[in-house]
Design a protein around this motif. Structure first.
Motif, mmCIF file in Angstrom:
data_model
loop_
_atom_site.group_PDB
_atom_site.id
_atom_site.type_symbol
_atom_site.label_atom_id
_atom_site.label_comp_id
_atom_site.label_asym_id
_atom_site.label_seq_id
_atom_site.Cartn_x
_atom_site.Cartn_y
_atom_site.Cartn_z
ATOM 1 N N VAL A 55 -43.671 9.293 3.613
ATOM 2 C CA VAL A 55 -44.714 9.750 4.528
ATOM 3 C C VAL A 55 -46.098 9.453 3.973
ATOM 4 N N ARG A 89 -44.788 16.579 10.639
ATOM 5 C CA ARG A 89 -45.218 15.191 10.433
ATOM 6 C C ARG A 89 -44.374 14.559 9.342
ATOM 7 N N GLY A 90 -43.143 14.242 9.703
ATOM 8 C CA GLY A 90 -42.215 13.614 8.772
ATOM 9 C C GLY A 90 -41.866 12.210 9.209
ATOM 10 N N TYR A 91 -40.679 11.730 8.811
ATOM 11 C CA TYR A 91 -40.270 10.364 9.093
ATOM 12 C C TYR A 91 -40.130 10.122 10.597
ATOM 13 N N HIS A 92 -40.765 9.070 11.108
ATOM 14 C CA HIS A 92 -40.626 8.600 12.490
ATOM 15 C C HIS A 92 -40.927 9.680 13.531
ATOM 16 N N TYR A 93 -41.803 10.629 13.179
ATOM 17 C CA TYR A 93 -42.061 11.723 14.122
ATOM 18 C C TYR A 93 -42.728 11.239 15.408
ATOM 19 N N GLY A 96 -48.164 19.011 12.165
ATOM 20 C CA GLY A 96 -47.350 18.788 13.361
ATOM 21 C C GLY A 96 -48.045 19.277 14.621
ATOM 22 N N GLY A 102 -39.045 15.297 12.828
ATOM 23 C CA GLY A 102 -39.746 15.015 11.578
ATOM 24 C C GLY A 102 -39.387 15.915 10.417
ATOM 25 N N LYS A 134 -34.149 13.533 14.601
ATOM 26 C CA LYS A 134 -34.518 12.434 13.709
ATOM 27 C C LYS A 134 -33.787 11.151 14.096
#
Length: 396
Positions: free
Chosen positions: A53, A190-194, A218, A302, A336
């Motif tokens: 991230v 706000r994580g991976y591929h959000y 987020g 995310g 996800k």
């Protein structure tokens, strides 16, 4: 009256000898730095084990180089951040030492191979990362994953003993004004591929009208996508002032002893808030809150689910997230990767074939219906008139 124009940042340049020159942007916290990092700047950070991230956030700012006072890969686990930076063509030098962080923000830096200079004077030397060094670091880190699994198990037991009342009986979960009982809840981190996953959930949000909970940044992700968060949960270190004053109900995540550093900021903004002391992460707090308040479904975007993601988060073992997911159980749906699951993979020849099949179906429909047969006859008659006119023109 003279107008004061904004000061422009000098663009970076590369000297004939390969030396990179540009302005420094300095911050111990990478996610804070990315808020003011601009294209061409030289990012100066102190970030051990650069996670995905953080690396993607840096790449989005297009710096000319990233100088890391710490080790970009310490060997604890195979983090992918350094590779992401290299793939984006960004120079990465790490292990430069804590003295690097004493640099003045905006200082003109020279980066020559793995050496950093100011006004021609050497101030630090580290390791310039390449595809080969990153691969070697990753191979060494993969061998140490067994130690991380052992630490995960130890932290799981420790967290379970500390928070058994909260996990089993919901003791300590605060009441909120937002109506959650009987409704679906969408938790955004706000994580991976959000961004991609949130975009794929538009129809779900439009049809189900879930309670929208933003975990720290987020909340800004929800606003950027065109909605308004109902609840904001977190320690308030990465959410914007505009999100906190958007009218959403705010739940400040505090330490177990009651200390809540984020509460002062929220109070200063005049936003109504309550405090939730808990040992786990803010995304865990959001899930426990939604579950305890009677949510029928919890959709997570995310959030962290794998061991590498837990370690990327920087919390030892991330036992709280593991046990929270067990507690929420079948209510939880992890979104996800939904964007990758439904990503279009139709090739050009398949589209052509589909078009031809559609035309063939249209021809068949015209041939078997009275109206279609009449239309075909009119079309043929018209074509015959055109052909006759052309023959007369050239024959006359």
């Amino acid at each position: 009256m003279r107008l004061r124009l904004p000061r422009r940042t000098a663009a970076p340049r590369i000297e004939p000898d390969g030396t990179l020159v540009g302005p420094a942007r300095v911050d111990h916290r990478t996610k804070t730095l990315t808020k003011r990092l601009r294209s061409g700047d030289i990012a100066v950070i102190d970030h051990m084990d650069i996670d995905r991230v953080s690396a993607e956030a840096l790449v989005a700012c297009s710096p000319s180089a990233v100088l890391n006072a710490a080790e970009s890969t310490s060997g604890r686990y195979p983090n992918v951040g350094p590779q992401i930076l290299l793939d984006a063509g960004i120079l990465l030098v790490d292990g430069l030492g804590e003295n690097l962080m004493a640099l003045k923000d905006g200082a003109r830096l020279e980066v020559r191979d793995a050496t950093v200079l100011v006004a021609g004077k050497e101030i630090a030397t580290g390791v310039r990362q390449t595809a080969e060094t990153v691969e070697a670091d990753q191979a060494a880190a993969r061998e140490g994953l067994s130690d991380q699994l052992e630490a995960f198990a130890e932290n799981t037991m420790e967290y379970m003993l500390k928070e058994r009342d909260l996990l089993l009986d919901g003791i300590g979960v605060p009441r909120v004004d937002t109506k959650i009982e009987g409704r679906a809840v969408l938790i955004v981190v706000r994580g991976y591929h959000y961004k991609e996953d949130l975009a794929m959930l538009r129809s779900f949000i439009r049809e189900s009208r879930p309670v929208l909970i933003g975990v720290d940044g987020g909340a800004d992700a929800i606003i950027e996508a065109g909605w308004k968060p109902d609840l904001i949960v977190g320690d308030m270190d990465s959410v914007s002032d505009s999100a906190l004053t958007s009218g959403a109900e705010v739940v400040v995540h505090a330490y177990r002893d009651g200390r809540a550093p984020g509460a002062a900021r929220v109070a200063e903004l005049g936003a109504k808030h309550i405090v939730f002391p808990a040992t786990g992460t803010s995304e865990d707090v959001a899930m426990l809150l939604a579950d305890d308040m009677g949510a029928t479904l919890i959709v997570a975007v995310g959030t962290h689910a794998t061991l590498v993601e837990f370690l990327d988060k920087g919390r030892s073992g991330m036992a709280s997230t593991f046990l929270t997911r067990l507690r929420v159980g079948s209510k939880l749906v992890d979104a996800k990767g939904v964007s990758r699951l439904y990503r279009s993979s139709i090739s050009t020849w398949q589209l052509v074939l589909l078009l031809l099949a559609g035309l063939a179906a249209l021809v068949v429909a015209l041939a078997v219906t009275p109206a279609g047969q009449a239309a075909v006859e009119l079309l043929l008659a018209r074509w015959d008139d055109i052909a006759t006119s052309v023959r007369r023109f050239f024959g006359g």
